[in-house]
Design a protein around this motif. Sequence first.
Motif, PDB file in Angstrom:
ATOM      1  N   CYS A  51       0.869  -1.178   0.000  1.00 13.90           N
ATOM      2  CA  CYS A  51       0.000   0.000   0.000  1.00 13.90           C
ATOM      3  C   CYS A  51       0.909   1.232   0.000  1.00 13.90           C
ATOM      4  O   CYS A  51       1.813   1.326   0.821  1.00 13.90           O
ATOM      5  N   CYS A  54       0.276   2.980   3.880  1.00 14.57           N
ATOM      6  CA  CYS A  54       0.583   2.306   5.149  1.00 14.57           C
ATOM      7  C   CYS A  54       1.628   1.201   5.020  1.00 14.57           C
ATOM      8  O   CYS A  54       2.106   0.692   6.027  1.00 14.57           O
ATOM      9  N   CYS A  65      -6.839  -0.399   0.055  1.00 14.07           N
ATOM     10  CA  CYS A  65      -6.376  -0.721   1.399  1.00 14.07           C
ATOM     11  C   CYS A  65      -7.286  -0.099   2.440  1.00 14.07           C
ATOM     12  O   CYS A  65      -7.577  -0.689   3.463  1.00 14.07           O
ATOM     13  N   CYS A  67      -6.708   2.559   4.252  1.00 12.89           N
ATOM     14  CA  CYS A  67      -6.038   3.189   5.395  1.00 12.89           C
ATOM     15  C   CYS A  67      -6.113   4.720   5.345  1.00 12.89           C
ATOM     16  O   CYS A  67      -5.820   5.380   6.328  1.00 12.89           O
TER      17      CYS A  67
HETATM   18 ZN   LIG Z   1      -2.784   1.161   3.419  1.00 11.04          ZN
END
Ligand SMILES: [Zn+2]
Length: 237
Positions: A51, A54, A65, A67
């Motif tokens: 990712c 992250c 993802c 995040c």
């Molecule tokens: Zn991520």
Amino acid sequence: MLRFSISSWTGPQSSLLGWLLPRRCGGCRRLGDWLCHSCLALVRRLEEPLCPRCGRELEFAAAGCGCRERLRALARARAAAAYEGPLERAIHRFKYEGWRCLAPALAALMVERMALDGLSAGLLLAVPLHEARLRRRGYNQSELLAGELRGRFEVPRPPGRLVRLRDTPPQVGLDRLRRHANVADAFAWRGPPLGGEPVLLVDDVATTGATLEACAGALRAAGSGAVQGMTVARVSV
Ligand SMILES: [Zn+2]
Ligand SMILES: [Zn+2]
């Protein structure tokens, strides 16, 4: 601004402690090296696709993802390897059993990853422990890692301190939401305004990135530039 470059890395250097104590592997306790060849071979480096934010290993490059929702201040996090096997044992000894001598070997793994990602920054800061915990443990393992990296890349000591205001309970066993709530507003910068300086934050292990995010929030509030996180290991979540 100073930039890290892999060419300035000279490899782990023998410290006074390393001279006085027989080297013993942090993964398997075998005499010889702080991380022996067999254990190093078992350290699983994280592999692309990761990712972009992250650093989680993704199944497909295009896979989402999610995040972004929780990592707002932190621009990017990267870890050298998966938190498992001999590396998990070595980090546990490094953190809880006083094996400070493992710092150069663990920092070397971070440098491997930093070379791949081209991480650069003008300031290199460790995720701080609360004073009470620092007194109990006697040292901050992340500060040892940051010290190794500063020494290798000739990055000067920071002009102030990132501090942990609350002695937050350990993140272990908390779910993602509770991890973020647990460390929210737990950190502050004590020093001059950061004047847009990019920062590299150093820690031993990351899970959801909640601690790095909380630190990044405090640094951004103090005027830093982009904040990136670098850890030795990452717990798969
Ligand atoms: Zn991520
Ligand atoms: Zn070993």
